[in-house]
Design an enzyme around this catalytic site. Sequence first.
Site, PDB file in Angstrom:
ATOM      1  N   GLY A   1       6.460  -7.892   3.284  1.00  0.00           N
ATOM      2  CA  GLY A   1       5.588  -7.074   4.121  1.00  0.00           C
ATOM      3  C   GLY A   1       4.828  -5.986   3.387  1.00  0.00           C
ATOM      4  O   GLY A   1       3.732  -5.612   3.790  1.00  0.00           O
ATOM      5  N   ASP A   2       5.418  -5.461   2.311  1.00  0.00           N
ATOM      6  CA  ASP A   2       4.758  -4.441   1.496  1.00  0.00           C
ATOM      7  C   ASP A   2       5.134  -4.702   0.042  1.00  0.00           C
ATOM      8  O   ASP A   2       5.730  -3.859  -0.626  1.00  0.00           O
ATOM      9  CB  ASP A   2       5.200  -3.043   1.940  1.00  0.00           C
ATOM     10  CG  ASP A   2       4.397  -1.928   1.263  1.00  0.00           C
ATOM     11  OD1 ASP A   2       3.312  -2.223   0.731  1.00  0.00           O
ATOM     12  OD2 ASP A   2       4.864  -0.776   1.264  1.00  0.00           O
ATOM     13  N   PHE A   3       4.755  -5.881  -0.433  1.00  0.00           N
ATOM     14  CA  PHE A   3       5.222  -6.357  -1.733  1.00  0.00           C
ATOM     15  C   PHE A   3       4.417  -5.728  -2.859  1.00  0.00           C
ATOM     16  O   PHE A   3       3.567  -6.351  -3.498  1.00  0.00           O
ATOM     17  CB  PHE A   3       5.139  -7.881  -1.801  1.00  0.00           C
ATOM     18  CG  PHE A   3       5.997  -8.473  -2.877  1.00  0.00           C
ATOM     19  CD1 PHE A   3       7.372  -8.533  -2.733  1.00  0.00           C
ATOM     20  CD2 PHE A   3       5.436  -8.978  -4.041  1.00  0.00           C
ATOM     21  CE1 PHE A   3       8.172  -9.076  -3.730  1.00  0.00           C
ATOM     22  CE2 PHE A   3       6.217  -9.525  -5.041  1.00  0.00           C
ATOM     23  CZ  PHE A   3       7.596  -9.576  -4.882  1.00  0.00           C
ATOM     24  N   CYS A   4       4.700  -4.446  -3.095  1.00  0.00           N
ATOM     25  CA  CYS A   4       4.076  -3.681  -4.167  1.00  0.00           C
ATOM     26  C   CYS A   4       5.080  -3.497  -5.295  1.00  0.00           C
ATOM     27  O   CYS A   4       6.300  -3.586  -5.083  1.00  0.00           O
ATOM     28  CB  CYS A   4       3.597  -2.327  -3.652  1.00  0.00           C
ATOM     29  SG  CYS A   4       2.431  -2.443  -2.279  1.00  0.00           S
TER      30      CYS A   4
END
Length: 234
Positions: A152-155
């Site tokens: 979902g927030d693959f940083c």
Amino acid sequence: MRVYGDFVLKIQPLSLETDNEYKLLEFFAQRNLAPQVIAREVVDGEDYLLMEKCRGEMLCDSKYLRNPRTLLEIAGTVLHNLWNLDVSLCPVDMTLANKLKLAEYNVTHGLVDLDNVDPSTFGINGRFANPEKLLAWLIDNQPREDLVVTHGDFCLPNVFFDGKLAKIIDVGRGGVADRYQDVALLYRSLRDNLRGCYGGEYFGELGEKTFFSALGITPNWDKTDYYILLDELF
């Protein structure tokens, strides 16, 4: 975020995102993809989540940015581990039908952080006059979804690697969604970190062919653009 030896205490206002994070951390931890949750308590509207501290370094560490091919091998392994999970077992639905409702809530309640968006997104010289216009465009241009389990927030700061095993954190926006939810944000994060956009040194430009080849997927620039823009409303 507070660190106590081998444990981390994460304190946030209670929200749908913190509920989802708890569900997904347990789901991922059972599959050795995330740190174990030790305890969770909600007190006076605050969510207290105690979990194991991840070993190793974030993928935004300079030693990985100096070796982007190694970084991409690690990130690609994590992504494929997520994508190989059974979507029917995932406890959170983040398909566009639900994600756009959350985006609409953020827009209508003034929760879009306009100080933390790409300068090219809004304003006189931006692609969209305001978040309302972007939301309308996102609703009208929804791509066909290829559903997998996503972070979902693959940083880069949300992936730790200790030399043997990678684990993910900050998964509150994850769930069943299109795989480009993760691909797009990884692309943006790696590109910007390599350029030193977050106060670091300049490491070079992202090789686009290398990026998609390392992940083992065919480039889809329309989806990459769509999911980067969608993230501007969160």
